[in-house]
Design a protein around this motif. Structure first.
Motif, PDB file in Angstrom:
ATOM      1  N   GLU A   1       0.837  -1.210   0.000  1.00  0.00           N
ATOM      2  CA  GLU A   1       0.000   0.000   0.000  1.00  0.00           C
ATOM      3  C   GLU A   1       0.865   1.251   0.000  1.00  0.00           C
ATOM      4  O   GLU A   1       1.954   1.256   0.569  1.00  0.00           O
ATOM      5  CB  GLU A   1      -0.901  -0.012   1.246  1.00  0.00           C
ATOM      6  N   GLY A   2       0.388   2.311  -0.653  1.00  0.00           N
ATOM      7  CA  GLY A   2       1.046   3.608  -0.496  1.00  0.00           C
ATOM      8  C   GLY A   2       1.604   4.225  -1.763  1.00  0.00           C
ATOM      9  O   GLY A   2       2.180   5.310  -1.704  1.00  0.00           O
ATOM     10  N   ASN A   3       1.434   3.575  -2.916  1.00  0.00           N
ATOM     11  CA  ASN A   3       2.007   4.159  -4.135  1.00  0.00           C
ATOM     12  C   ASN A   3       1.066   5.129  -4.855  1.00  0.00           C
ATOM     13  O   ASN A   3       1.508   5.869  -5.723  1.00  0.00           O
ATOM     14  CB  ASN A   3       2.408   3.055  -5.127  1.00  0.00           C
ATOM     15  N   LEU A   4      -0.221   5.099  -4.510  1.00  0.00           N
ATOM     16  CA  LEU A   4      -1.180   5.973  -5.215  1.00  0.00           C
ATOM     17  C   LEU A   4      -1.276   7.325  -4.506  1.00  0.00           C
ATOM     18  O   LEU A   4      -0.995   7.417  -3.312  1.00  0.00           O
ATOM     19  CB  LEU A   4      -2.548   5.284  -5.279  1.00  0.00           C
ATOM     20  N   PRO A   5      -1.685   8.356  -5.240  1.00  0.00           N
ATOM     21  CA  PRO A   5      -1.638   9.705  -4.644  1.00  0.00           C
ATOM     22  C   PRO A   5      -2.770  10.002  -3.665  1.00  0.00           C
ATOM     23  O   PRO A   5      -3.862   9.481  -3.801  1.00  0.00           O
ATOM     24  CB  PRO A   5      -1.756  10.616  -5.870  1.00  0.00           C
ATOM     25  N   ALA A   6      -2.472  10.865  -2.711  1.00  0.00           N
ATOM     26  CA  ALA A   6      -3.510  11.474  -1.870  1.00  0.00           C
ATOM     27  C   ALA A   6      -3.890  12.795  -2.521  1.00  0.00           C
ATOM     28  O   ALA A   6      -3.054  13.440  -3.152  1.00  0.00           O
ATOM     29  CB  ALA A   6      -2.965  11.719  -0.479  1.00  0.00           C
ATOM     30  N   GLY A   7      -5.143  13.195  -2.373  1.00  0.00           N
ATOM     31  CA  GLY A   7      -5.595  14.436  -3.012  1.00  0.00           C
ATOM     32  C   GLY A   7      -5.459  15.664  -2.131  1.00  0.00           C
ATOM     33  O   GLY A   7      -5.366  16.788  -2.607  1.00  0.00           O
ATOM     34  N   ASP A   8      -5.495  15.438  -0.831  1.00  0.00           N
ATOM     35  CA  ASP A   8      -5.425  16.540   0.129  1.00  0.00           C
ATOM     36  C   ASP A   8      -4.451  16.176   1.243  1.00  0.00           C
ATOM     37  O   ASP A   8      -4.163  14.993   1.458  1.00  0.00           O
ATOM     38  CB  ASP A   8      -6.809  16.800   0.746  1.00  0.00           C
TER      39      ASP A   8
END
Ligand code: HEM
Length: 299
Positions: free
Chosen positions: A113-120
């Protein structure tokens, strides 16, 4: 095509494919498929339960009948085929796709887990070298008139550069938020409260056909079932006020010196947006893929 249009399912199919492929890390020490990428591993737990993938189980459920009907088509290909078809069905460009992706075979093949972006905020990679510019390097950059990353631009670059994209690809791909909504709240698929653009009976394709999907959530654009360049107008202009959605990672595209020229270009020209989007989407759809037969095939 019919499936994509049936219940206004285009957006979730595009997001499903992006979240399968976008885990790719070109610098990973792990061999395929643990380096991430378009390998269908999103169909397995734990990956489908990663926080970023909330709601995407419904995308998989949409594809299951097709998989049952055509078992010889791999999951990785099916997911990417559905996404490219969804873009086209919603009025976007035809993407020059190839097929033959090898599937991840077991849950052990899932990427961490953790490779995709957060938006905020909070952005998870605040301590990376990019974000170190918030301290000493940031001050130095200001003095030398160099571009300065904010938390969100640094995060976007960390995530997308890891896949192999540059600033142009980041801005073009972000334009996929011309479609769809944010605000899926739970595993039952319930959406957050409606805006005037996502209420029951509205016509998100821009014609006079009401949405066939569930109401609710917040869209980035008025016609959120129509693939066009309106995202690049609505995000910076504040059009729609609080009725239209914007992540920090959307807004920064119109401020950062590296992103802004592309965002402006796409605002001015849908043709330019489509041209760059289809190149970036093709690249995204092929990240980390192993092809059988070698080099893949067109259909
Ligand atoms: C740039 C970094 C990105 C961030 C931070 C981001 C974040 C998000 C978030 C938070 C949502 C709402 C999820 C929900 O509440 O259900 C969303 C939806 C969506 N995203 Fe992104 N995204 C990014 C890039 C992309 C890319 C590259 C694509 C495709 C090429 C994409 C396609 C979509 C679509 C189509 C939806 C709507 C899904 C639906 O209506 O079911 N996004 N994104």
């Amino acid at each position: 095509m019919k499936m994509c249009a049936a219940d206004d399912d285009n957006p979730i199919l595009i997001r499903l494919a992006w979240h399968d492929a976008g885990t790719f890390n070109k610098d990973s020490a792990e061999p395929w498929p643990r380096c991430g990428g378009a390998n269908g591993s999103i169909r397995f737990e734990p990956e489908i339960n990663h926080e970023a993938n909330l709601g995407l189980v419904f995308g998989l459920k949409l594809l299951q009948p097709l998989k049952d009907k055509y078992p010889e088509v791999g999951w990785a290909d099916l997911i990417q085929l559905a996404s490219a078809t969804a873009v086209e069905e919603a009025g976007g460009p035809v993407i020059d796709m190839r097929y033959g992706r090898k599937d991840a075979a077991t849950p052990k093949d899932c990427v961490d887990e953790g490779n995709l972006p957060a938006g905020d905020a909070p952005f998870p990679d605040a301590d990376t070298p990019q974000n170190a510019r918030h301290g000493f390097f940031r001050s130095l950059s200001w003095m030398l008139l160099l571009p300065v990353d904010t938390m969100e631009t640094a995060h976007l670059r960390n995530v997308f550069y890891r896949m192999g994209f540059g600033d142009e690809g980041i801005v073009a791909l972000s334009g996929a938020h011309t479609l769809g909504r944010a605000g899926q709240l739970n595993a039952e698929g319930d959406w957050s409260p409606c805006t005037k653009f996502t209420a029951a009976g509205v016509c998100p394709r821009g014609g006079d056909a009401p949405s066939k999907g569930n109401p609710g959530g917040s869209s980035w654009t008025r016609n959120w079932m129509k693939f066009d360049n309106s995202y690049f107008a609505t995000v910076p202009d504040g059009e729609g006020g609080s009725e239209l959605f914007k992540l920090e990672t959307d807004k920064c595209l119109f401020v950062d010196k590296g992103f802004l020229p592309f965002a402006q270009k796409y605002k001015e020209s849908q043709e330019a947006f489509f041209e760059d989007y289809k190149k970036a989407h093709k690249m995204l759809s092929e990240l980390g893929a192993v092809w059988e037969p070698e080099g893949g095939f067109a259909i």
